[in-house]
Motif scaffolding. Sequence first.
Motif, short mmCIF file in Angstrom:
data_model
loop_
_atom_site.label_atom_id
_atom_site.label_comp_id
_atom_site.label_asym_id
_atom_site.label_seq_id
_atom_site.Cartn_x
_atom_site.Cartn_y
_atom_site.Cartn_z
N GLY A 420 50.30 28.92 41.04
CA GLY A 420 50.47 30.60 41.11
C GLY A 420 49.18 31.20 41.00
O GLY A 420 48.23 30.28 41.06
N PRO A 421 48.91 32.22 40.78
CA PRO A 421 47.83 33.14 40.89
C PRO A 421 47.07 32.49 39.18
O PRO A 421 47.62 32.44 38.12
N PHE A 422 45.89 32.76 39.21
CA PHE A 422 44.79 32.67 37.97
C PHE A 422 45.33 33.84 37.10
O PHE A 422 45.19 34.96 37.57
N GLU A 423 45.34 33.53 35.78
CA GLU A 423 45.83 34.37 34.91
C GLU A 423 44.85 34.79 33.85
O GLU A 423 44.14 33.97 32.99
N GLU A 424 43.97 35.84 34.17
CA GLU A 424 42.82 36.35 33.57
C GLU A 424 43.32 36.41 32.11
O GLU A 424 42.54 36.21 31.13
N ARG A 425 44.44 36.87 31.76
CA ARG A 425 44.82 37.25 30.27
C ARG A 425 44.54 35.90 29.37
O ARG A 425 44.08 35.79 28.32
N LYS A 426 45.17 34.74 29.99
CA LYS A 426 45.13 33.23 29.14
C LYS A 426 43.57 32.85 29.17
O LYS A 426 43.13 32.28 28.29
N TYR A 427 42.83 33.26 30.15
CA TYR A 427 41.21 32.88 30.19
C TYR A 427 40.50 33.64 29.03
O TYR A 427 40.12 33.06 28.22
N GLU A 428 40.97 34.93 29.07
CA GLU A 428 40.32 35.75 27.68
C GLU A 428 40.84 35.19 26.60
O GLU A 428 40.03 35.44 25.74
N GLY A 429 41.96 34.73 26.44
CA GLY A 429 42.48 34.52 25.35
C GLY A 429 41.83 33.02 24.78
O GLY A 429 41.58 32.87 23.61
N ALA A 430 41.59 32.32 25.59
CA ALA A 430 40.83 31.03 25.37
C ALA A 430 39.77 31.25 24.95
O ALA A 430 39.09 30.67 23.95
#
Length: 467
Positions: A420-430
Motif C-alpha cells: 500500500g502507500p507510504f505511511e508518513e504518520r508511522k515514519y514520523e512516529g519512529a
Amino acid sequence: GRMCFGRSYNCIAWMERTYSYPMLCSMAYNWYLPPRVRGAAIDLARFLYLDRYPQLVNCGRPSLPEQLWVFALENKDAAAQGGTMAVVRPLALDEPKSLPEFELSPTHPLAKLVDRPELSFPDAFKFFVLRKLGNDYLGGEQTSPSGEAGLAAGQLAHTREGDNALTGAVCELISALTTYGFQSSHKKIRDLLVPLIKLLDGRCDVDRLDPSGPGAFEPKEVRYKHSSDSPQVTRLKTTVVKILKSVMDFRTSFRLAKLLHIFKGYYQDAPGLGVGSGGVGGGLRRELMLMAALCEEDKAQLYEGPLTRKLFEDFEALFESGDGKALQLVELSKGQSVEVILIDCLMYEDDTLFASALEALDRTFAQRRLVIEAVGQACLVPLEALPVFGTVGRLTAQLGYLIFLLRSSEVWGVSSRVSGPFEERKYEGACGALDQVLALLETTPLDYQSRLDKLAMPSGTPRLASQ
C-alpha cells in the motif's frame, strides 16, 4: 498460515481480510469439522491475531524475571497511566496483576484505535474465547455431538494422527497465550496445569483407541521408540514443557518481587520486621548497611549480627510457605509427580524433548539459585520519573512500539501494490521515538534525593546507577 508465521505483517494484512477472528474461532469450536481442519483454524488464528504486535513475549517485558524495578511511586496513578512497570511493593498471589500479564496503557499509541479492537483491547481478557477453547479441550469439558470428550483424562493415542494434530495446535495456542500474558494469574495457571501435566505424563498414553477400549503398548517401552507416529506426540509434549518453563519464569519473577520488598522493609525499618524473638528495634537498616559494607570489602564472613538468620528465614519462606509454596508445580498440578513425569520424558528418542525436559528439571531443582541470580541482575530506579519520557512505563511502551515500527517497515515504509502507500504518520512516529531516546541518553539525571525526601524515604535510598 505459514506465510504469516514470524509476524510477516504484509501477509497478515492480506489474510485477515478473508479470515476474520470470529470465523476462525467458530471453525476451531466446530466439532463437525475434521480435527486437522480445526487444528489448522487454531494455527491460523494464532498467526493472524495472537502472534502480532502489541503482543510481546515475556508478557511485554524486556525479560522475565523483570530486571528494571521502581523502588517507590511518587505518583500513585503513574502505574495505571504510564504503561507496565515493576514496582517494589507488598504482593499477594490472589491480588490482580500479582503475576506479569498483558496490559495496554491508555497512553499507548495503539490505544486510540478503537475501530481495531484486536489491536487496542487493553487487558488480559482480550483472547478469552481462545483461552476457553484450550482449557475446555484439555479438561475434557468440550464434547462432540456424539458425547465424546475432547481429551479424556489426558490420554494420548499415538496412532490417532488427526486428534493429535488438533491437540498439538491447542498446546501451541496455550503456549502463546501464556508467554504473551493471557494465562498469567494463579487461578488460570492452576486450572491449566492440571490437565497439561496429565497430558505430559506418558504413562497414560496408549497405542490406539479401539471400540473395545484403549490398546496398551506391548511391551510398555515401545512408547519411547521413534516411529512414524512419535514425532507428533513428542512435539506436543515439548510444547507442554515449554508452557511449564513459562510458568517457572512467572514464579521466579513473583519471588523476586517478594524478596525485593523484604529488602525494602529492612531498609526502611518497616514495622513487624524485627530480627529474632527479641527483635532489634530500629536496627534493621543499620545491620543491612553493616553487612553491605563488609561485602564490598569481601569480608562478609566477618558479619555476626542477627540479620543473617532473619534473611535466611525470609528467603526460605519464599519457597516453603505461603504464596511461594503455592507456586510449586506439585501444588499447581494438585499433587501430580511433575519431577517423575519430566524424568520419564527423558526416555523418549527425541533430542528436543530431552533437552527441554532436562532444562525444566534443572529449573525445578535450582529454584533458589534462579532467584539469587535474578537479584544480581535487578536494577533499582528510585522513582518512576524519567526525563523526556516522563515515567519508566512510558519508556518501555515507547521502545516496544519503536521496535514494532522498525520490524514492520516493509509494510509502512514503502509504497507498493502489496504494502500500500507510504505511511508518513508511522515514519514520523519512529523518528520521534528515536529522537526521544537520544535526548534521554544526553540529558542530566533527575535529582531523585529531593523527591525521595518529600516522600519521607530514608536518605541514601538506592540511586539510579545508569540512565
